[in-house]
Design a protein around this motif. Structure first.
Motif, short mmCIF file in Angstrom:
data_model
loop_
_atom_site.label_atom_id
_atom_site.label_comp_id
_atom_site.label_asym_id
_atom_site.label_seq_id
_atom_site.Cartn_x
_atom_site.Cartn_y
_atom_site.Cartn_z
N PHE A 260 -6.57 5.47 -0.77
CA PHE A 260 -5.58 5.35 -1.92
C PHE A 260 -4.39 4.72 -1.06
O PHE A 260 -3.91 3.82 -1.72
CB PHE A 260 -5.14 6.55 -2.57
CG PHE A 260 -3.98 6.39 -3.36
CD1 PHE A 260 -3.84 6.01 -4.49
CD2 PHE A 260 -2.58 6.79 -2.87
CE1 PHE A 260 -2.91 5.56 -5.58
CE2 PHE A 260 -1.48 6.48 -3.53
CZ PHE A 260 -1.62 6.03 -4.87
N HIS A 261 -3.96 5.04 -0.06
CA HIS A 261 -2.76 4.37 0.52
C HIS A 261 -2.90 3.22 1.33
O HIS A 261 -1.88 2.41 1.32
CB HIS A 261 -1.95 5.33 1.61
CG HIS A 261 -2.73 5.43 2.91
ND1 HIS A 261 -3.74 6.47 3.16
CD2 HIS A 261 -2.68 4.38 3.95
CE1 HIS A 261 -3.99 6.16 4.61
NE2 HIS A 261 -3.62 4.95 4.94
N VAL A 262 -4.18 2.59 1.28
CA VAL A 262 -4.56 1.44 1.66
C VAL A 262 -4.16 0.42 0.42
O VAL A 262 -3.69 -0.70 0.80
CB VAL A 262 -5.95 1.19 2.18
CG1 VAL A 262 -6.41 -0.31 2.44
CG2 VAL A 262 -6.14 1.94 3.41
N VAL A 263 -4.36 0.62 -0.69
CA VAL A 263 -4.50 -0.12 -1.70
C VAL A 263 -3.30 0.07 -2.81
O VAL A 263 -3.29 -0.68 -3.66
CB VAL A 263 -5.85 -0.25 -2.55
CG1 VAL A 263 -6.84 -0.93 -1.77
CG2 VAL A 263 -6.19 1.00 -3.13
N GLU A 264 -2.46 1.04 -2.42
CA GLU A 264 -1.32 1.54 -3.27
C GLU A 264 -0.29 0.31 -3.66
O GLU A 264 0.29 -0.28 -2.69
CB GLU A 264 -0.59 2.67 -2.83
CG GLU A 264 0.47 3.11 -3.59
CD GLU A 264 1.06 4.45 -2.95
OE1 GLU A 264 1.74 5.28 -3.57
OE2 GLU A 264 0.97 4.72 -1.97
N GLY A 265 -0.36 0.06 -4.73
CA GLY A 265 0.77 -1.03 -5.19
C GLY A 265 0.29 -2.43 -5.02
O GLY A 265 0.98 -3.11 -5.18
N ALA A 266 -0.92 -2.58 -4.74
CA ALA A 266 -1.38 -3.98 -4.39
C ALA A 266 -1.50 -4.73 -5.51
O ALA A 266 -2.01 -4.26 -6.70
CB ALA A 266 -2.76 -3.87 -3.71
N ASP A 267 -1.00 -6.05 -5.58
CA ASP A 267 -1.56 -7.03 -6.79
C ASP A 267 -2.78 -7.79 -6.67
O ASP A 267 -3.24 -8.16 -7.64
CB ASP A 267 -0.20 -7.97 -6.95
CG ASP A 267 0.97 -7.28 -6.91
OD1 ASP A 267 0.97 -6.49 -8.04
OD2 ASP A 267 2.00 -7.70 -6.28
N GLU A 268 -3.28 -7.45 -5.52
CA GLU A 268 -4.27 -8.41 -5.10
C GLU A 268 -5.17 -7.72 -3.94
O GLU A 268 -4.62 -7.20 -2.77
CB GLU A 268 -4.15 -9.93 -4.64
CG GLU A 268 -5.44 -10.67 -4.54
CD GLU A 268 -4.95 -12.12 -4.12
OE1 GLU A 268 -4.82 -13.00 -5.15
OE2 GLU A 268 -5.13 -12.67 -2.79
N ILE A 269 -6.24 -7.61 -3.91
CA ILE A 269 -6.98 -6.89 -2.78
C ILE A 269 -8.27 -7.66 -2.17
O ILE A 269 -8.91 -8.19 -3.13
CB ILE A 269 -7.64 -5.62 -3.36
CG1 ILE A 269 -6.42 -4.64 -3.82
CG2 ILE A 269 -8.50 -4.75 -2.10
CD1 ILE A 269 -7.27 -3.39 -4.43
#
Length: 474
Positions: free
Chosen positions: A113-122
């Motif tokens: 979860f903390h890798v992608v938290e708050g991401a606009d683009e992955i």
């Protein structure tokens, strides 16, 4: 035989003595190359972009040139930015790096979860350098698990194992992207199982000594059979780098989260509704236990399954649905894994007797001080070093207490201070009996045999905790 020949023979013998153990040791060490070659393509690199909105920046500030392992490096970067950004720079994009792995051939990716938290683009990058935009299927902060999906076919899925079969001392391998270095492999052993970390009570972490660094997060942890047994999640570090302690989410826990995210988009966990604490050796003595074990119930939360059942403050939970609760940290994962609205059988120690309690498990809710005391009625400390007084209406309101309890006005050197009782603590129970007021508390204390240890339940802020106080000899 001449002298030179004897020397040559001796050298050969010595060489053989040292070489044989080394060869035996080398043959006993695991070989990871085939595993890396087979399952390396299933591991991906994950980068994200997110807007820096409302970040605090100081115009004209020059960030000191600090080494990355300096404890102040992240502090300065957090407050002043990587390039001394000013308020005009808000909205710029930042990139974070992590790892993940395919759990199906049609593009499902498991990561933290903390890798992608708050991401606009992955962005997911495979081992053959292809890049895909990923969408979030769902995330679960409590277990630090995120499920992503990319549009692709015929991808190499990982082979799933089970963390339940792991043994302490067993060899394990991690593949990930530490500091952005794609597909780095590191190996070590399982150091412990069922670790409870302060911020994640519902995950029985696997502890290893595998070298894990920033960028490894979300990557797989393999056993020697090439099966994934965990998702690398956290490290213990005082520098930000690896210090010999790393933690992985058991794959059983992660896949349970995955199935729920696929089915409903959210994760439900069982909830008992108690606040528990460790049974120390001192507390075990007060409860008549031969050794410390179990989870001590310090508080029943209002309108909780435990409050509606027959659990009581002071119960020591020894078994949950037949499984031993060796330590208090073992209970939350057992409860969390239980289906909502199902009955659970608890074995508890209550006032020296073993009793069975049935609780219908609820659903874990979403995550969501005392005022200055009046002058005490007495300034004389009792035999354990406490000056206590009755609670006023305002204090009861703040604490959510309808009746009972005494507030600790002052703590002087003595048994209570040694036990950890502090000013503004509220004493709710003493030796298994509810405390109704200051006068009754003095009477309870007077009835205790000198030299005996008693359990004292206190409320500190909005939390409850038991402490063991040994009554001083006369």
């Amino acid at each position: 035989m001449n002298k030179n020949a004897l020397i040559a023979v001796a050298i050969c013998l010595v060489h053989s003595l040292f070489a044989l153990p080394a060869q035996a040791l080398a043959s006993a060490l695991p070989e990871f190359s085939e595993l890396v070659e087979t399952y390396g393509p299933s591991v991906v690199n994950i980068s994200t972009k997110q807007s820096r909105r409302g970040a605090r920046r100081f115009h004209g500030f020059s960030v000191p040139d600090l080494p990355e392992d300096s404890p102040f490096h992240d502090l300065f970067r957090h407050f002043f930015g990587e390039e001394g950004l000013t308020p005009h720079d808000e909205g710029r994009q930042s990139r974070s790096l992590g790892s993940g792995f395919f759990i199906s051939s049609d593009g499902y990716v498991l990561t933290n979860f903390h890798v992608v938290e708050g991401a606009d683009e992955i962005i997911v990058r495979t081992s053959d350098r292809r890049e895909f935009l990923a969408k979030q299927v769902g995330t679960d902060k409590r277990s630090d698990i995120a499920l992503l999906k990319i549009e692709a076919r015929d991808l190499p899925p990982i082979k799933l194992g089970s963390a339940q079969d792991l043994k302490v001392g067993e060899w394990v391998l991690a593949i990930g992207s530490p500091f952005g270095f794609d597909h780095s492999a590191t190996a070590g052993i399982v150091s412990a199982k069922g670790r409870s970390l302060p911020s994640e009570n519902y995950v029985p972490f696997i502890q290893t000594d595998v070298a894990i660094n920033p960028g490894n997060s979300g990557g797989p942890l393999f056993n020697l059979d090439g099966e994934v047994v965990g998702v690398n999640s956290q490290i213990y570090s005082r520098t930000g780098g690896f210090m010999g302690l790393s933690f992985a989410v058991p794959i059983d826990v992660a896949m349970n989260v995955v199935e729920q995210l696929k089915a409903t988009g959210k994760v439900s966990r069982g909830w008992l509704g108690v606040r528990i604490q460790e049974v120390t050796s001192e507390l075990a003595e007060t409860f008549g236990m031969d050794q410390p074990r179990g989870a001590l119930v310090a508080q029943l939360l209002p309108n909780s399954p435990a409050a509606e059942a027959e659990l009581q403050v002071g119960d020591v939970i020894l078994r949950f649905n037949g499984k031993e609760v060796a330590t208090h940290s073992a209970l939350p994962p057992l409860v969390g894994a239980t289906r909502v609205n199902e009955p659970a059988q608890l074995e508890v120690l209550r006032k020296g007797r073993i009793e069975e309690v049935t609780v219908v498990i609820g659903e874990l809710p979403d995550e969501g001080g005392l005022t200055a005391a009046a002058e005490p009625e007495s300034t004389t400390a009792n035999s354990i070093g406490l000056v206590v007084g009755d609670l006023n209406a305002e204090q009861r309101d703040q604490l959510g207490l309808k009746q009972g309890g005494v507030i600790v006005r002052e703590v002087k050197p003595g048994a209570a201070k040694r036990a950890g009782i502090g000013p503004d603590d509220v004493i709710l129970m003493f030796d298994g009996k509810p405390v109704e007021g200051a006068k009754q508390f003095r009477e309870l204390l007077a009835d205790i045999e000198p030299g005996r240890s008693v359990a004292v339940l206190i409320q500190r802020g909005d939390g409850h905790v038991f402490l063991a106080v040994r009554i001083p000899e006369e």
